[in-house]
Motif scaffolding. Structure first.
Motif, PDB file in Angstrom:
ATOM      1  N   ASP A 393     -58.071  -4.585  32.834  1.00 16.06           N
ATOM      2  CA  ASP A 393     -59.577  -4.140  33.040  1.00 16.06           C
ATOM      3  C   ASP A 393     -60.479  -5.410  32.513  1.00 16.06           C
ATOM      4  O   ASP A 393     -61.636  -5.205  32.307  1.00 16.06           O
ATOM      5  CB  ASP A 393     -59.818  -2.851  32.269  1.00 16.06           C
ATOM      6  N   SER A 394     -59.664  -6.526  32.385  1.00 16.50           N
ATOM      7  CA  SER A 394     -60.527  -7.752  31.948  1.00 16.50           C
ATOM      8  C   SER A 394     -61.605  -8.206  32.898  1.00 16.50           C
ATOM      9  O   SER A 394     -61.118  -8.265  34.311  1.00 16.50           O
ATOM     10  CB  SER A 394     -59.741  -8.726  31.668  1.00 16.50           C
ATOM     11  N   PRO A 395     -62.771  -8.712  32.525  1.00 19.40           N
ATOM     12  CA  PRO A 395     -63.582  -9.184  33.463  1.00 19.40           C
ATOM     13  C   PRO A 395     -63.081 -10.594  33.948  1.00 19.40           C
ATOM     14  O   PRO A 395     -63.688 -11.249  35.172  1.00 19.40           O
ATOM     15  CB  PRO A 395     -64.713  -9.451  32.518  1.00 19.40           C
ATOM     16  N   LEU A 396     -62.010 -10.987  33.432  1.00 16.80           N
ATOM     17  CA  LEU A 396     -61.261 -12.217  33.915  1.00 16.80           C
ATOM     18  C   LEU A 396     -60.369 -11.899  34.946  1.00 16.80           C
ATOM     19  O   LEU A 396     -59.626 -13.011  35.335  1.00 16.80           O
ATOM     20  CB  LEU A 396     -60.823 -13.219  32.794  1.00 16.80           C
ATOM     21  N   GLY A 397     -59.898 -10.922  35.204  1.00 20.17           N
ATOM     22  CA  GLY A 397     -58.998 -10.430  36.097  1.00 20.17           C
ATOM     23  C   GLY A 397     -59.248 -10.313  37.732  1.00 20.17           C
ATOM     24  O   GLY A 397     -60.272  -9.621  38.011  1.00 20.17           O
ATOM     25  N   GLU A 398     -58.538 -10.760  38.592  1.00 20.07           N
ATOM     26  CA  GLU A 398     -58.747 -10.520  39.834  1.00 20.07           C
ATOM     27  C   GLU A 398     -57.094 -10.795  40.804  1.00 20.07           C
ATOM     28  O   GLU A 398     -56.620 -11.635  40.506  1.00 20.07           O
ATOM     29  CB  GLU A 398     -59.774 -11.510  40.493  1.00 20.07           C
ATOM     30  N   GLY A 399     -56.872  -9.671  41.318  1.00 16.33           N
ATOM     31  CA  GLY A 399     -55.927  -9.680  42.462  1.00 16.33           C
ATOM     32  C   GLY A 399     -54.721  -9.037  41.929  1.00 16.33           C
ATOM     33  O   GLY A 399     -54.374  -8.836  40.692  1.00 16.33           O
ATOM     34  N   ARG A 400     -53.743  -8.908  42.825  1.00 13.54           N
ATOM     35  CA  ARG A 400     -52.448  -8.685  42.712  1.00 13.54           C
ATOM     36  C   ARG A 400     -51.361  -9.181  43.720  1.00 13.54           C
ATOM     37  O   ARG A 400     -52.076  -9.452  44.750  1.00 13.54           O
ATOM     38  CB  ARG A 400     -52.279  -7.131  42.599  1.00 13.54           C
ATOM     39  N   ALA A 401     -50.177  -9.738  43.121  1.00  6.05           N
ATOM     40  CA  ALA A 401     -49.280 -10.159  44.182  1.00  6.05           C
ATOM     41  C   ALA A 401     -47.948  -9.684  43.734  1.00  6.05           C
ATOM     42  O   ALA A 401     -47.535 -10.031  42.827  1.00  6.05           O
ATOM     43  CB  ALA A 401     -49.448 -11.667  44.279  1.00  6.05           C
ATOM     44  N   GLY A 402     -47.263  -9.063  44.591  1.00  4.52           N
ATOM     45  CA  GLY A 402     -45.751  -8.461  44.136  1.00  4.52           C
ATOM     46  C   GLY A 402     -46.257  -7.108  43.220  1.00  4.52           C
ATOM     47  O   GLY A 402     -47.141  -6.726  43.435  1.00  4.52           O
ATOM     48  N   ASP A 403     -45.355  -7.306  42.088  1.00  4.86           N
ATOM     49  CA  ASP A 403     -45.783  -6.206  40.973  1.00  4.86           C
ATOM     50  C   ASP A 403     -46.545  -6.703  39.955  1.00  4.86           C
ATOM     51  O   ASP A 403     -46.647  -5.991  38.845  1.00  4.86           O
ATOM     52  CB  ASP A 403     -44.180  -5.948  40.647  1.00  4.86           C
ATOM     53  N   ASP A 467     -44.387 -17.035  47.485  1.00  5.88           N
ATOM     54  CA  ASP A 467     -45.454 -18.169  48.057  1.00  5.88           C
ATOM     55  C   ASP A 467     -46.542 -17.771  47.294  1.00  5.88           C
ATOM     56  O   ASP A 467     -47.666 -18.053  47.856  1.00  5.88           O
ATOM     57  CB  ASP A 467     -45.475 -17.970  49.644  1.00  5.88           C
ATOM     58  N   ALA A 468     -46.687 -16.635  46.584  1.00  4.74           N
ATOM     59  CA  ALA A 468     -48.112 -16.271  46.137  1.00  4.74           C
ATOM     60  C   ALA A 468     -48.616 -17.194  45.108  1.00  4.74           C
ATOM     61  O   ALA A 468     -47.794 -17.822  44.256  1.00  4.74           O
ATOM     62  CB  ALA A 468     -48.005 -14.766  45.403  1.00  4.74           C
ATOM     63  N   ALA A 469     -50.051 -17.189  44.846  1.00  6.60           N
ATOM     64  CA  ALA A 469     -50.542 -18.187  44.002  1.00  6.60           C
ATOM     65  C   ALA A 469     -50.912 -17.294  42.849  1.00  6.60           C
ATOM     66  O   ALA A 469     -51.810 -16.275  42.845  1.00  6.60           O
ATOM     67  CB  ALA A 469     -51.744 -18.829  44.326  1.00  6.60           C
ATOM     68  N   TYR A 470     -50.384 -17.512  41.565  1.00  4.11           N
ATOM     69  CA  TYR A 470     -50.774 -17.165  40.262  1.00  4.11           C
ATOM     70  C   TYR A 470     -51.578 -18.090  39.371  1.00  4.11           C
ATOM     71  O   TYR A 470     -50.927 -19.249  39.105  1.00  4.11           O
ATOM     72  CB  TYR A 470     -49.562 -16.690  39.339  1.00  4.11           C
ATOM     73  N   LEU A 471     -52.672 -18.006  39.029  1.00  2.00           N
ATOM     74  CA  LEU A 471     -53.494 -18.650  38.135  1.00  2.00           C
ATOM     75  C   LEU A 471     -53.444 -18.124  36.774  1.00  2.00           C
ATOM     76  O   LEU A 471     -53.718 -17.138  36.548  1.00  2.00           O
ATOM     77  CB  LEU A 471     -54.977 -18.643  38.680  1.00  2.00           C
ATOM     78  N   LEU A 472     -52.707 -19.132  35.897  1.00  2.00           N
ATOM     79  CA  LEU A 472     -52.414 -18.651  34.423  1.00  2.00           C
ATOM     80  C   LEU A 472     -53.538 -19.240  33.717  1.00  2.00           C
ATOM     81  O   LEU A 472     -53.931 -20.319  33.648  1.00  2.00           O
ATOM     82  CB  LEU A 472     -51.169 -19.276  34.234  1.00  2.00           C
ATOM     83  N   HIS A 477     -51.566 -15.153  30.389  1.00  2.00           N
ATOM     84  CA  HIS A 477     -51.664 -14.173  31.168  1.00  2.00           C
ATOM     85  C   HIS A 477     -52.342 -14.474  32.705  1.00  2.00           C
ATOM     86  O   HIS A 477     -53.104 -15.729  32.983  1.00  2.00           O
ATOM     87  CB  HIS A 477     -52.760 -13.148  30.765  1.00  2.00           C
ATOM     88  N   VAL A 478     -52.005 -13.875  33.575  1.00  2.00           N
ATOM     89  CA  VAL A 478     -52.489 -13.931  34.889  1.00  2.00           C
ATOM     90  C   VAL A 478     -54.303 -13.796  35.151  1.00  2.00           C
ATOM     91  O   VAL A 478     -54.878 -12.656  34.911  1.00  2.00           O
ATOM     92  CB  VAL A 478     -51.964 -13.143  35.860  1.00  2.00           C
ATOM     93  N   GLY A 479     -54.940 -14.817  35.520  1.00  2.00           N
ATOM     94  CA  GLY A 479     -56.183 -14.712  35.779  1.00  2.00           C
ATOM     95  C   GLY A 479     -56.641 -14.267  37.220  1.00  2.00           C
ATOM     96  O   GLY A 479     -57.328 -13.277  37.484  1.00  2.00           O
ATOM     97  N   LEU A 480     -55.757 -14.976  38.078  1.00  2.00           N
ATOM     98  CA  LEU A 480     -55.984 -14.683  39.688  1.00  2.00           C
ATOM     99  C   LEU A 480     -54.808 -14.683  40.198  1.00  2.00           C
ATOM    100  O   LEU A 480     -53.956 -15.439  39.985  1.00  2.00           O
ATOM    101  CB  LEU A 480     -56.875 -15.622  40.291  1.00  2.00           C
TER     102      LEU A 480
END
Length: 504
Positions: A393-403, A467-472, A477-480
């Motif tokens: 529920d963080s204001p810095l979090g956006e998106g999901r890819a896979g699990d 092929d997903a992009a994870y902004l760490l 922790h994952v931001g995007l």
């Protein structure tokens, strides 16, 4: 201009980790503690896997592991006999580079952190008490006292890591709701007869909670438990008074006693973790039962979370609003943790039907059943090790890819060790598969490092999407999380949070 960027009150593990993280990023700081020097005895013992992962980002994990004793198995006992052995390493293998809990006494832990901090050019100001502070335009003005002399300190931010009786929390007027357990606890360091035991032993008898774990390489064990109710009112209690029951519960014979003390345990969470330019962390914000060995690790998690955000703002690498994410991320976890450990503690020591069911049926029957399945073993390890901590529920979090959703700790992938590039200071973009030219171009324009790994079965098993992009974030922790590798989405995320990735 403030004379320092961050003033830290309290030089326990939380304050020391906060200071170390800030110093590594070139942030000016002072860290003060009213104690005359480092502690010589402690109750906190367990360093969980997630804390070791964070220490790895600092480059100090191996040194910490070498100083402690990896606890690879837990033995559960009921009424003085063993009912189950839990192989911690087997449960954590493949989930973390550190599939164990580490036993390291808090005083040894603090000395190690303080030495590392000195290597960064920062000395703890022992014997220096924070008396008062107020927020002014652009900063905090604090009054400190040392050797009877008062002086002021101007800082951009103040961090209260000053324990359960926090002066920072009290000055801010933050409530600290909760309560105190009726049971009186004992703690002692002792040498037991026979071979040195490096595992964790937990007795679950009603109102007879007792734990034993290794303390130091020289062969001493820490014994923690509840004083028998009939003796809990005595002010002159000695270990000899409780020796028969302790030895019977743990199945040991104490040969030599180093020290012995008693104390009460509280369960509380502060109403807020921030007021303006002042923050609280560690025991200043939350205290709870010793169930699961979570307390010190939670404070260290607070420190790491706050440190990278303060450093980003002070270095002009993020919008000041990023600091607004500290409280919701950490207070939500603290509240969940306190509620969970409270339920577990009451179940372990309760005399009612619920406690009897937990000790007599759930532990000896359900836990072995869960341990027989990979999902059950992984759930147990992730929960205990804090690798399951997430900020969904963080204001810095956006998106999901896979699990993997934004806010999750980026899963560790063993075959490529994708945690190795994380250094706790900068953001990184991670792709398991192929990086599109468009995404590579956007990352280049932003000055964002990209870690590309070949797609593998380990990555798939970890829940990542090909092929997903994870902004760490700097804390791993994952931001995007973006399954489409959309460069416009990445650039919009950076603009929204005022992020500057390129090093000076």
């Amino acid at each position: 201009m403030p004379e320092t960027d961050v003033l830290i009150a309290g030089a326990g593990p939380t304050g020391l980790v906060l200071a170390l993280s800030l110093a590594r990023q070139g942030i000016r700081l002072r860290i003060v503690d009213k104690a005359p020097g480092p502690g010589t005895a402690s109750r906190a013992m367990v360093v969980q896997a997630r804390t070791l992962e964070l220490y790895r980002q600092f480059g100090i994990a191996e040194e910490v592991v070498q100083a402690g004793i990896p606890v690879e198995a837990a033995h559960l006992r009921e009424a003085g006999r063993e009912v189950m052995r839990i192989p911690l390493r087997e449960m954590g293998t493949g989930l973390s580079p550190y599939p164990f809990a580490l036993s390291l006494p808090q005083d040894d832990h603090e000395r190690l952190l303080e030495a590392l901090l000195r290597d960064q050019g920062v000395a703890v100001e022992w014997g220096t008490e924070l008396l008062d502070f107020r927020e002014e335009a652009g900063g905090i003005r604090a009054t400190l006292r040392r050797d009877g002399t008062e002086a002021t300190c101007a800082a951009a931010f103040l961090a209260g890591c000053d324990g359960a009786h926090s002066r920072v929390r009290e000055t801010l007027g933050l409530g600290f709701p909760g309560g105190t357990y009726a049971q009186l606890f004992y703690v002692t360091d002792a040498r037991v007869e026979g071979p040195f035991r490096e595992d964790l032993f937990v007795n679950l008898q009603a109102r007879g909670l007792a734990l034993m774990l290794p303390v130091r390489s020289r062969g001493v064990n820490r014994l923690i438990g509840i004083v028998p109710e009939a003796l809990s009112g005595r002010h002159d209690l000695r270990f000899e008074d409780i020796r028969p029951e302790v030895e019977a519960l743990l199945g040991v014979r104490v040969a030599e006693l180093n020290w012995f003390s008693t104390y009460h345990v509280h369960h509380r969470v502060a109403e807020r973790f921030r007021a303006g330019r002042a923050f609280i962390a560690g025991d200043a914000g939350h205290i709870h039962s010793p169930a699961g060995g979570q307390g010190m690790n939670t404070g260290i998690g607070d420190a790491v979370n706050l440190a990278w955000k303060l450093a980003a703002v002070l270095r002009g690498r993020a919008a000041p609003a990023i600091l607004d994410s500290y409280e919701p991320e950490r207070i939500a976890f603290a509240r969940t943790l306190v509620a969970t450990t409270d339920r577990a503690f009451r179940g372990m020591v309760g005399g009612g039907l619920g406690g009897q069911v937990m000790r007599s049926w759930l532990v000896p029957h359900l836990l072995p059943l869960l341990a027989g399945f990979t999902a059950g073993r992984h759930l147990f390890f992730r929960t205990l090790s804090q690798t399951r901590v997430a900020y969904h529920d963080s204001p810095l979090g956006e998106g999901r890819a896979g699990d993997v959703a934004a806010g999750d700790r980026q899963p560790w992938v063993a075959d490529c060790d994708n945690h190795a590039p994380l250094d706790g200071r900068g953001w990184r973009l991670q792709v398991h598969g192929a990086v599109s030219p468009a995404l590579a171009g956007a990352a280049g324009r932003l000055g964002l490092p990209v870690d590309a790994y070949a797609w593998s079965r380990d990555a798939e098993a970890a829940g990542l999407a090909e092929d997903a992009a994870y902004l760490l974030r700097p804390d791993g922790h994952v931001g995007l999380a973006d399954p489409a590798q959309d460069p416009a989405r990445l650039e919009a995320y950076a603009r929204r949070h005022g992020l500057a990735f390129a090093e000076d």
